[in-house]
Write an enzyme that holds these catalytic residues in place. Structure first.
Site, short mmCIF file in Angstrom:
data_model
loop_
_atom_site.label_atom_id
_atom_site.label_comp_id
_atom_site.label_asym_id
_atom_site.label_seq_id
_atom_site.Cartn_x
_atom_site.Cartn_y
_atom_site.Cartn_z
N GLY A 34 0.75 -0.94 0.09
CA GLY A 34 -0.04 0.10 0.02
C GLY A 34 0.79 1.04 -0.13
N GLY B 253 -0.15 8.50 2.91
CA GLY B 253 0.36 9.81 3.01
C GLY B 253 2.09 9.81 3.37
N GLY C 202 4.22 7.60 2.88
CA GLY C 202 5.21 6.60 1.99
C GLY C 202 4.54 5.22 1.53
N GLU C 203 5.63 4.50 0.98
CA GLU C 203 5.11 3.10 0.48
C GLU C 203 5.18 1.94 1.68
OE1 GLU C 203 7.33 3.49 -2.98
OE2 GLU C 203 5.33 3.84 -4.29
N VAL C 204 4.50 1.04 1.61
CA VAL C 204 4.69 -0.09 2.30
C VAL C 204 4.90 -1.31 1.43
CG1 VAL C 204 3.80 -1.37 4.51
CG2 VAL C 204 3.19 0.97 4.06
N ASP D 277 -1.42 10.90 13.77
CA ASP D 277 -2.43 10.39 12.73
C ASP D 277 -3.12 9.08 13.29
OD1 ASP D 277 -3.54 10.49 10.25
OD2 ASP D 277 -1.88 9.45 9.19
#
Ligand SMILES: *[C@@H]1O[C@H](CO)[C@@H](O)[C@H](O)[C@H]1NC(C)=O
Ligand SMILES: *[C@@H]1O[C@H](CO)[C@@H](O)[C@H](O)[C@H]1NC(C)=O
Ligand SMILES: *[C@@H]1O[C@H](CO)[C@@H](O)[C@H](O)[C@H]1NC(C)=O
Ligand SMILES: *[C@@H]1O[C@H](CO)[C@@H](O)[C@H](O)[C@H]1NC(C)=O
Ligand SMILES: *[C@@H]1O[C@H](CO)[C@@H](O)[C@H](O)[C@H]1NC(C)=O
Ligand SMILES: *[C@@H]1O[C@H](CO)[C@@H](O)[C@H](O)[C@H]1NC(C)=O
Ligand SMILES: *[C@@H]1O[C@H](CO)[C@@H](O)[C@H](O)[C@H]1NC(C)=O
Ligand SMILES: *[C@@H]1O[C@H](CO)[C@@H](O)[C@H](O)[C@H]1NC(C)=O
Length: 632
Positions: free
Chosen positions: A354, A357, A359-361, A471
């Site tokens: 995924g 906001g 970054g990427e995982v 968050d």
């Protein structure tokens, strides 16, 4: 010369179109006002879905579900009409249609409210302050109130008498296309202006009006061929299975919904007349300009990218030095870039779990077979390397059973990476919004709330230095196979995009969860996490989304919606019906208790909100009641 050709083409189109005969029956004028097809003032003309009324005085009226408004203008070509909003009740800032909750259109009919309407909500309760509407002191509604005050003939004078809350928005979203709602618990009055030029002084604003659009009508309905004209044929409607027949245009004609007739197709045999060269020239010219612009943009982006890469490399060199010199915490491993690349198959796209906001995982498999989630934080570019590194190191030292376990970090690659344990069962959000939310029983929801609260309380009070999550939201709470909750993404927002935080609310926190006090000083504290967690509690209680534009405009925000229900003493109306089904009285009481706890977390002023620790304790207490046997 261009004009000449345009004129020829236009004339050609006009003459061709006018060859079609009127196949749909237009209604007679209403007083001086023409009633274009498909609008219908009677059963024998127009299209019956597009009903208006023509009263004895010769004025057109538009009926909504519960009310009637005068039609002030009709534009056939753009398929729009304008109605006159309700007047103010004498000398008060309340519109007369408040008894029927303002303008409510029947959404099964082909009319909707256009996005050309600027709507001013007046005399609102402070519930509106946390809605997505613009209720600030610079909002246009204040300009309006100030600009018209002193004009005693109009109720807006009353609107200015006290400095009540007012809000402004553009209509046309999915939740505003069929209603402009006024009511006691929200806003008590409205004004709407069509195509308002915000730069004009109020004295030059147009008359108030609400513009509606109608959907293009279908071909007219017919019983037999005699209902159709010579250009069309009565036949069964293939898109209807109730045996409806319509006058379909004959070959060589097409249905012109605006004219309400079958218009002859224009075919250009005359090469000169259709000016293909000219259109070619214009097209060529515009693509030429477009290509130049695109090239310039690409060049600029390439240059920026080059700069960024250069900076990143420099930063990387410094970071490596730092990490080698650091003697800090040992709870997490330092992974090498090589290990990470191997684990993610060199960041292969099919390993991407995924992108958010921050970054990427990626999903990774370590050499010992452990499945991990690897997060790459997107970096803000104003943060010093020392600061970033320090924060990464702090993050790498927190560990608690209710947090997604941090296995280690890697600072060798361009971005710092964090390696987490892999939690397989998806996010709370997906469970609450999924088809089988029934699996989430009341007690399992309470457990999720408790576990999450404990995890956050740990970050606030036991981590040194304290970590504010910044968050908290249901998509950051992961569930394992046994539905145990684990908080993820804590502290990541500190690494990300801090340079934007003063401009963009997206940079920190998430709309719908964001502490309203953030707007005062742009600072997020432990109490901001409490606020966001309050919203998560409401999601657990209601199974509704934190922000949902399918709810009415002033209820879009879940926190606002539930707080309104609480004020109206109807908190149980908000609870997910699945939870209430077959619940014992004791359980219903604990739902109410959790609702009130959530509302406590959502207090407007930070100092009035409980601490995360207190929230965790309170939930524990609620759980003990929910799980106790009812006293006989
Ligand atoms: C605002 O609305 C309330 C509730 O309907 C009403 O009592 C009050 O008079 C209104 N305010 C003004 C200034 O008219
Ligand atoms: C509006 O009318 C509908 C049916 O026509 C009715 O069910 C509803 O209660 C009315 N609403 C109000 C606020 O009067
Ligand atoms: C809305 O319009 C549809 C279609 O004409 C009609 O069947 C329905 O009764 C209307 N609903 C109300 C509440 O008037
Ligand atoms: C509200 O509207 C005013 C006037 O159009 C504008 O200056 C201001 O930036 C808006 N505020 C927000 C939060 O959108
Ligand atoms: C209110 O209107 C007056 C003129 O009627 C104007 O001088 C004044 O600047 C306005 N105030 C605000 C806050 O817009
Ligand atoms: C007062 O209101 C009337 C009616 O709406 C309007 O015609 C007039 O221009 C207004 N006067 C001022 C000074 O705004
Ligand atoms: C309103 O109707 C128009 C015309 O069919 C359509 O294009 C538009 O998407 C509709 N708007 C909404 C918000 O449904
Ligand atoms: C006539 O024009 C319409 C659209 O403008 C097109 O769908 C149709 O196929 C055309 N028919 C013929 C016979 O050219």
């Amino acid at each position: 010369m261009d004009y000449y050709y345009l004129l020829v083409i236009t004339l050609l189109l006009l003459t061709c179109a006018s060859k079609g005969a009127l196949s749909a029956r237009r209604c007679p004028d209403c007083g001086p006002t023409p009633v274009p097809y498909p609008l219908s003032t009677g059963p024998t003309c127009g299209d019956q879905l597009y009903k208006l009324r023509c009263n004895a005085g010769g004025s057109l009226l538009f009926d909504t579900l519960n009310n009637t408004y005068a039609v002030t203008s009709i534009s056939r070509e753009i398929q729009r009409l304008t109605i006159q909003p309700s007047p103010f009740l004498s000398n008060t800032c309340v519109t007369a249609d408040i008894s029927t909750q303002g303008i409510q259109l029947n959404s099964s009919l082909p009319f909707n409210i256009t996005s050309s309407n600027t709507i001013l909500y007046l005399n609102c309760t402070n519930l509106l302050l946390s809605s997505p509407l613009n209720c600030t002191s610079s909002s246009l509604c204040h300009t309006f109130i100030n600009g018209t005050s002193g004009n005693a003939t109009d109720g807006t004078a009353a609107c200015g008498r006290n400095s009540e809350i007012c809000c402004t928005f553009r209509a046309g979203g999915s939740s505003t296309s069929y209603s402009i709602r006024v009511r006691d618990a929200g806003c008590r009055a409205y004004r709407s202006f069509v195509n308002l030029d915000y730069s004009l002084p109020v004295s030059r604003w147009p008359q108030p009006g609400v513009e509606l659009q109608w959907i293009s009508p279908r071909e007219p309905v017919c019983g037999t061929q005699s209902d159709c004209d010579s250009d069309s044929t009565c036949g069964p409607d293939p898109s209807s299975n109730s045996g409806v027949r319509r006058c379909f245009c004959n070959s060589g004609f097409h249905w012109d919904a605006i004219g309400g007739l079958c218009a002859q197709n224009v075919t250009c045999q005359d090469a000169d007349g259709c000016g293909s060269n000219r259109t070619g020239l214009i097209a060529g010219l515009s693509t030429g300009l477009g290509a130049g612009l695109i090239l310039a943009i690409i060049g600029f982006l390439l240059y920026k990218r080059h700069q960024r890469i250069k900076e990143a490399k420099e930063r990387l060199a410094r970071e490596r030095e730092e990490i080698l010199n650091s003697g800090g915490g040992k709870s997490a491993k330092n992974f090498t870039g090589k290990e990470i690349k191997k684990a993610t198959n060199n960041f292969s796209r099919d390993r991407l779990l995924g992108a958010g906001g921050y970054g990427e995982v990626y999903k990774g498999i370590l050499s010992d077979g452990t499945v991990v989630a690897i997060k790459c934080a997107k970096l803000g570019n104003t943060k010093g390397t020392d600061q970033v590194l320090n924060e990464v190191r702090i993050l790498c030292q927190v560990n608690h059973k209710n947090l997604v376990g941090l296995l280690g970090c890697c600072v060798e690659l361009e971005q710092p990476l964090m390696v987490y344990e892999y939690v397989p069962n998806g996010a709370l959000l997906d469970h609450l919004q999924g088809l089988n939310r029934k699996q989430l029983s009341w007690t399992s929801r309470l457990d999720i709330a408790h576990t999450t609260a404990e995890g956050l309380a740990y970050l606030h009070s036991s981590a040194v230095p304290p970590i504010y999550h910044r968050d908290v939201k249901s998509s950051n709470i992961l569930l394992d196979e046994k539905l145990n909750a684990k908080v993820s993404d804590f502290g990541l927002s500190r690494l990300a995009h801090t340079d934007l935080s003063h401009i963009s609310t997206c940079a920190q926190g998430t709309i719908g969860y964001l502490d309203p006090e953030y707007y005062k000083n742009y600072q997020l504290t432990d109490k901001s996490d409490v606020y966001s967690f309050g919203v998560v509690l409401l999601e657990l209680l209601t199974s509704q989304k934190a922000v949902d534009f399918n709810r009415p405009m002033d209820d879009v925000n879940l926190a606002v919606y539930v707080r309104r229900l609480v004020e109206e003493e109807k908190i149980m109306d908000a609870v997910d019906p699945i939870l209430k089904e077959g619940a014992t009285n004791l359980e219903l009481d604990t739902m109410k208790a959790l609702g009130f706890l959530a509302v406590g977390c959502l207090e407007e002023h930070r100092q009035n909100r409980p601490s995360m620790k207190e929230v965790a304790e309170e939930i524990e207490y609620i759980i003990s009641i929910a799980k106790s046997k009812p006293a006989e």
